[in-house]
Design an enzyme around this catalytic site. Structure first.
Site, mmCIF file in Angstrom:
data_model
loop_
_atom_site.group_PDB
_atom_site.id
_atom_site.type_symbol
_atom_site.label_atom_id
_atom_site.label_comp_id
_atom_site.label_asym_id
_atom_site.label_seq_id
_atom_site.Cartn_x
_atom_site.Cartn_y
_atom_site.Cartn_z
ATOM 1 N N GLU A 152 -21.902 -11.297 -15.713
ATOM 2 C CA GLU A 152 -23.102 -10.651 -15.160
ATOM 3 C C GLU A 152 -22.743 -9.231 -14.698
ATOM 4 O O GLU A 152 -23.474 -8.275 -14.950
ATOM 5 C CB GLU A 152 -23.583 -11.479 -13.964
ATOM 6 C CG GLU A 152 -25.091 -11.641 -13.870
ATOM 7 C CD GLU A 152 -25.454 -12.661 -12.787
ATOM 8 O OE1 GLU A 152 -24.769 -13.698 -12.691
ATOM 9 O OE2 GLU A 152 -26.397 -12.373 -12.032
ATOM 10 N N GLU B 289 -0.121 -6.473 13.971
ATOM 11 C CA GLU B 289 -0.624 -6.456 12.587
ATOM 12 C C GLU B 289 0.540 -6.732 11.631
ATOM 13 O O GLU B 289 1.684 -6.366 11.931
ATOM 14 C CB GLU B 289 -1.191 -5.068 12.244
ATOM 15 C CG GLU B 289 -2.327 -4.631 13.129
ATOM 16 C CD GLU B 289 -2.657 -3.151 12.932
ATOM 17 O OE1 GLU B 289 -2.444 -2.627 11.826
ATOM 18 O OE2 GLU B 289 -3.091 -2.519 13.897
ATOM 19 N N LYS C 117 2.924 -5.916 8.684
ATOM 20 C CA LYS C 117 3.362 -4.625 8.138
ATOM 21 C C LYS C 117 3.486 -4.802 6.621
ATOM 22 O O LYS C 117 4.432 -5.392 6.116
ATOM 23 C CB LYS C 117 4.699 -4.208 8.743
ATOM 24 C CG LYS C 117 5.103 -2.784 8.361
ATOM 25 C CD LYS C 117 6.309 -2.323 9.165
ATOM 26 C CE LYS C 117 6.659 -0.881 8.840
ATOM 27 N NZ LYS C 117 6.938 -0.636 7.404
ATOM 28 N N ARG D 243 1.538 9.817 2.056
ATOM 29 C CA ARG D 243 2.015 10.348 3.334
ATOM 30 C C ARG D 243 2.914 11.568 3.097
ATOM 31 O O ARG D 243 2.843 12.550 3.823
ATOM 32 C CB ARG D 243 2.822 9.301 4.098
ATOM 33 C CG ARG D 243 3.509 9.944 5.310
ATOM 34 C CD ARG D 243 3.994 8.977 6.306
ATOM 35 N NE ARG D 243 5.071 8.146 5.771
ATOM 36 C CZ ARG D 243 5.445 7.020 6.360
ATOM 37 N NH1 ARG D 243 4.831 6.607 7.438
ATOM 38 N NH2 ARG D 243 6.403 6.290 5.860
HETATM 39 C C1 LIG Z 1 0.023 3.850 13.942
HETATM 40 O O1 LIG Z 1 0.894 4.146 12.859
HETATM 41 C C2 LIG Z 1 1.131 3.171 11.949
HETATM 42 N N1 LIG Z 1 0.473 1.993 11.966
HETATM 43 C C3 LIG Z 1 0.750 1.047 11.028
HETATM 44 N N2 LIG Z 1 0.098 -0.144 11.031
HETATM 45 C C4 LIG Z 1 0.378 -1.059 10.095
HETATM 46 N N3 LIG Z 1 -0.285 -2.234 10.126
HETATM 47 N N4 LIG Z 1 1.289 -0.854 9.112
HETATM 48 C C5 LIG Z 1 1.976 0.309 9.070
HETATM 49 N N5 LIG Z 1 2.877 0.499 8.098
HETATM 50 C C6 LIG Z 1 1.726 1.321 10.024
HETATM 51 N N6 LIG Z 1 2.379 2.517 10.004
HETATM 52 C C7 LIG Z 1 2.103 3.432 10.937
HETATM 53 C C8 LIG Z 1 2.820 4.755 10.935
#
Ligand SMILES: COc1nc2nc(N)nc(N)c2nc1C
Length: 309
Positions: free
Chosen positions: A31, A109, A111, A132
């Site tokens: 679809e 979080e 990574k 970056r």
């Molecule tokens: C606030 O800066 C960051 N936050 C992040 N957060 C996640 N989940 N994973 C990363 N690789 C990461 N890298 C950076 C520089």
């Protein structure tokens, strides 16, 4: 014709969002393909009605000769590392001393083991995507990033916003890519991170388009109208805007809960469909982040707990 094209475009973008961001398709591939064919036919008939957020614009035109440079007005920094529980407690102590309080909420979080990416939206349209690079200067890889289906070409927030996240290659895509490369007697990629980086460095977007790349967004870079108070509110806002955010993030009321989360994911890591190389821990309150500030190269309000390689 404009009416019909607007409807087709919005329907296809919605189907795409359900499939690639929510992982919850509402129509069959057949679809979707039929509707895409209809859109392309109409756009061929009315070329001046093609808009930049049309799904037909995801796979760009000709290969580039080179990537332009992009300057990150808000630098994309790296993270300090912690390799064990002791170092996590040291981080927590430095944060509490810096804030002169013992009441610090953290956000944890996963990574993602990919490459850091910045996406800029102007008037709601995806206008530029960059690597970056060295943190201040990256490469404009907009045409390759447009091929990542989970990146929305349009968001409802029309104020200028720059969001950041990690582009990655899911493990399944990595395995089948290396099988194909070995069949063609090409050098296989060492790991999904290299495969994702190699795919986004292609000058021909048609190659990146076939690599099944994906992305999780986790931060806001430049954002004039930003008025939220915590990082967790920003994660929720990114999700509301239609970005793909990693669902495993969690608020922790103290470092003991952070350590619990880390231990949980040391066990559960193998169950994920993508590679992670650690856990990122951030102070949740944005004012507290301001107060703690940065060292020359990384925030004092965040740390990456690295899993043993
Ligand atoms: C606030 O800066 C960051 N936050 C992040 N957060 C996640 N989940 N994973 C990363 N690789 C990461 N890298 C950076 C520089």
């Amino acid at each position: 014709a404009r009416q019909k094209l607007d409807t087709l475009r919005d329907e296809l973008n919605e189907y795409n969002y359900q499939y690639h961001v929510l992982d919850n398709p509402s129509v069959s591939d057949a679809e979707y393909d039929a509707k895409m064919k209809e859109l392309k036919a109409m756009e061929a008939e009315f070329p001046d009605l093609v808009t930049p957020d049309s799904p037909s614009q995801r796979i760009g035109g000709e290969p580039l000769d080179a990537f332009e440079k992009v300057t990150h007005r808000v630098p994309m920094l790296s993270l300090g590392n912690a390799f064990n529980e002791e170092e996590l407690k040291d981080f927590d102590r430095r944060v509490r001393e810096g804030l002169e309080t013992d009441n610090v909420t953290y956000v944890c979080e996963l990574k993602i083991d990919g490459l850091a990416i910045s996406l800029r939206y102007q008037d709601g349209l995806f206008v530029q995507g960059a690597t970056r690079g060295d943190g201040t200067t990256g490469e404009d890889i907009t045409s390759n990033l447009k091929t990542i289906r989970s990146i929305p070409l349009r968001i409802k927030d029309r104020s200028p916003i720059e969001v950041r996240g990690e582009a990655f290659m899911p493990q399944k895509a990595f395995v089948s890519l290396n099988e194909a490369r070995e069949k063609n007697e090409e050098e296989p990629f060492a790991n999904p991170r290299n495969a994702a980086a190699g795919s986004l460095r292609q000058l021909d977007p048609k190659i990146a388009a076939k690599r099944h790349l994906d992305i999780f967004l986790y931060a806001v870079g430049e954002w004039e109208s930003g008025s939220l108070e915590t990082h967790s509110e920003r994660l929720t806002y990114l999700q509301e805007l239609g970005f793909k955010t990693n669902p495993e993030w969690r608020k922790c009321k103290d470092i003991d809960e952070v350590i619990q989360y880390v231990e949980e994911w040391v066990e559960k890591r193998a169950s994920l469909s993508y590679d992670i190389d650690g856990i990122v821990i951030k102070v949740d309150n944005l004012e507290a982040q301001e107060q703690l500030g940065f060292t020359a190269k990384s925030p004092r309000w965040a740390v990456a707990y690295k899993f043993p390689a």
